[in-house]
Design a protein around this motif. Structure first.
Motif, mmCIF file in Angstrom:
data_model
loop_
_atom_site.group_PDB
_atom_site.id
_atom_site.type_symbol
_atom_site.label_atom_id
_atom_site.label_comp_id
_atom_site.label_asym_id
_atom_site.label_seq_id
_atom_site.Cartn_x
_atom_site.Cartn_y
_atom_site.Cartn_z
ATOM 1 N N CYS A 35 -4.430 0.417 6.658
ATOM 2 C CA CYS A 35 -4.893 1.566 6.972
ATOM 3 C C CYS A 35 -6.409 1.845 6.492
ATOM 4 C CB CYS A 35 -4.248 2.740 6.173
ATOM 5 S SG CYS A 35 -3.929 2.680 4.150
ATOM 6 N N CYS B 152 0.781 -1.261 0.166
ATOM 7 C CA CYS B 152 -0.172 -0.006 -0.010
ATOM 8 C C CYS B 152 0.634 1.292 -0.204
ATOM 9 C CB CYS B 152 -0.914 0.092 1.237
ATOM 10 S SG CYS B 152 -1.790 1.623 1.597
ATOM 11 N N CYS C 257 2.292 -0.594 4.147
ATOM 12 C CA CYS C 257 2.580 -2.067 4.558
ATOM 13 C C CYS C 257 2.428 -2.929 3.354
ATOM 14 C CB CYS C 257 1.360 -2.283 5.617
ATOM 15 S SG CYS C 257 -0.170 -2.349 4.833
ATOM 16 N N GLU D 189 -0.053 4.404 0.376
ATOM 17 C CA GLU D 189 -0.355 5.054 1.426
ATOM 18 C C GLU D 189 0.257 4.901 2.907
ATOM 19 O OE1 GLU D 189 -2.727 7.889 0.984
ATOM 20 O OE2 GLU D 189 -2.086 7.217 -1.020
ATOM 21 N N CYS D 190 0.231 3.759 3.294
ATOM 22 C CA CYS D 190 0.755 3.439 4.767
ATOM 23 C C CYS D 190 1.993 2.716 4.474
ATOM 24 C CB CYS D 190 -0.251 2.753 5.542
ATOM 25 S SG CYS D 190 -0.551 1.056 4.786
ATOM 26 N N CYS E 85 -6.920 -1.745 1.742
ATOM 27 C CA CYS E 85 -5.564 -2.027 2.625
ATOM 28 C C CYS E 85 -6.260 -2.563 3.941
ATOM 29 C CB CYS E 85 -4.906 -0.871 2.623
ATOM 30 S SG CYS E 85 -3.559 -1.058 3.801
HETATM 31 ZN ZN LIG Z 1 -2.482 1.180 3.949
#
Ligand SMILES: [Zn+2]
Length: 431
Positions: A73, A47, A52, A49-50, A70
């Motif tokens: 997040c 991901c 992970c 965004e985060c 995800c």
């Molecule tokens: Zn994420």
């Protein structure tokens, strides 16, 4: 640059009072500008965004088509197949439209996102341009400098660490007049509120649209009448349309319809009609049956008028030298050489240079031969008709050139040269 005018000083001072962008405003931009992304390999997805990484359950096709949530997040990710470990989407502009102390203010920010596997994404939000528009529609620009590196076409390489300063408009309109994909419209001046501006700003860069409405109240009427073709043309020609509005209004009243792709032709037609002195209230001219025919006709008239004006200007300019010419060449002006049907005389005035140049289609006048101190210009006529123009060097008494129509030799060329040479003493005597 340093503020110079009162208006620039006012904006410069207000700029320092302006509060920084709020967390809410930044978040709005961050969420709207970028779509959350994920990157899938054969077994796993990370991901962006985060940061992970998680196990892929669905098929490759399914995650590509529908994306995936995800588990860390909770964001819904658009998924691409890639084994990349970092990802930076294209920088995005984001605009907050608000008011401040009587000004319509547009704050343009640049958002830069960086993603790396194992880390949460970072987004920098930096203000690069502020446009301050007053109630009269005058725009004052505050902006960071740009790094051009001498590269062609790069106009938005902002020097992000530098301070914003007052700027003059750039050669490239889009540099400061930015139309962001994401705009947060918070406050409008009352004059703009009533114009019922749609969320797409009618496809017109917002600050230019605001300027149009504030500077020219008739723009509100055009918006209500949905004259979009004219409005969009006006964006790049605000004052040209503003100046011609009284005529455009009459044309619209008499049923003139702007058609796509022909607005520019019509406005140019009006502009030229005005320049050649036509009655700009007469529907006969304002609503032509055939625009292209009418346009062509006006182009011809305007070209003719321009030529006439240029000639008049040239003559006026040349007349300044009349006195000097008469003084310089006074002693030669009485010389007349005649042999048979050939008569040769010294040009009597700057005005005569103009006549000689016009009759013979050469540059004796245009190239200012009347200014040449060491040259004497004579005109040879055969049977009373101007035939050749002769330049004589007053130091050597040699003929520099003798030219007929369009700089050619006439059939009398040799004869004329012989006559001049045979009478050169007449000129030497007065010199
Ligand atoms: Zn994420």
């Amino acid at each position: 640059m340093k503020p110079k005018t009162n208006l620039q000083w006012e904006v410069y001072n207000l700029h320092s009072e302006l509060p920084p962008i709020t967390v809410n405003q930044v978040d709005y931009g961050k969420n709207k500008c970028f779509k959350p992304k994920g990157f899938a390999t054969s077994k796993k997805i990370w991901c962006a965004e985060c940061g992970c990484e998680f196990k892929r359950d669905d098929s490759q096709l399914s995650v590509s088509l529908f994306g995936v949530d995800c588990p860390n997040c909770g964001k819904h990710l658009e998924v691409n197949s890639s084994n990349c470990r970092t990802y930076s989407p294209r920088n995005e502009y984001y605009t907050v439209i608000t008011t401040f102390k009587g000004y319509q203010l547009l704050r343009h920010f640049i958002l830069m996102k960086k993603c790396r596997k194992g880390e949460a994404a970072t987004i920098d939000c930096i203000e690069v341009v502020q446009l301050w528009i007053n109630v009269k529609g005058t725009t004052t620009i505050m902006a960071k400098p740009t790094n051009t590196f001498g590269m062609c076409g790069v106009y938005d390489a902002w020097c992000l660490g530098s301070m914003m300063e007052i700027r003059n408009d750039a050669y490239i309109t889009e540099k400061y007049h930015i139309f962001s994909n994401v705009i947060k419209r918070e406050k409008l001046l009352p004059q703009l509120k009533y114009a019922k501006i749609d969320s797409n700003y009618f496809g017109i860069t917002p600050d230019l649209l605001f300027k149009m409405i504030l500077k020219y109240p008739f723009v509100e009427t055009l918006i209500k009448q949905k004259q979009m073709e004219l409005l969009r043309y006006m964006k790049d020609n605000i004052d040209k349309v503003g100046k011609l509005w009284p005529s455009i209004r009459i044309a619209l009243k008499h049923g003139y319809k702007f058609t796509k792709g022909h607005v520019g032709t019509y406005i140019d037609y009006l502009d030229m009609s005005r320049a050649i002195g036509r009655d700009m209230r007469s529907p006969k001219y304002l609503v032509p049956d055939d625009l292209h025919k009418a346009h062509l006709e006006v182009v011809k008239l305007k070209t003719k008028q321009d030529e006439k004006l240029r000639l008049e200007k040239n003559i006026k300019e040349a007349m300044k030298y009349e006195e000097q010419y008469l003084k310089d060449k006074a002693k030669y002006l009485g010389i007349i050489i005649q042999e048979g049907n050939i008569v040769i005389h010294v040009l009597q005035s700057v005005q005569e240079f103009a006549e000689e140049g016009a009759t013979m289609h050469h540059c004796v006048y245009a190239c200012n031969y009347f200014k040449k101190k060491d040259s004497l210009i004579l005109s040879a006529s055969v049977d009373g008709k101007r035939t050749e123009t002769i330049e004589l060097n007053l130091r050597t008494f040699e003929i520099v050139q003798s030219r007929s129509i369009c700089n050619k030799n006439s059939e009398y060329h040799d004869k004329i040269l012989k006559v001049v040479k045979g009478n050169i003493n007449l000129i030497k005597q007065v010199a």
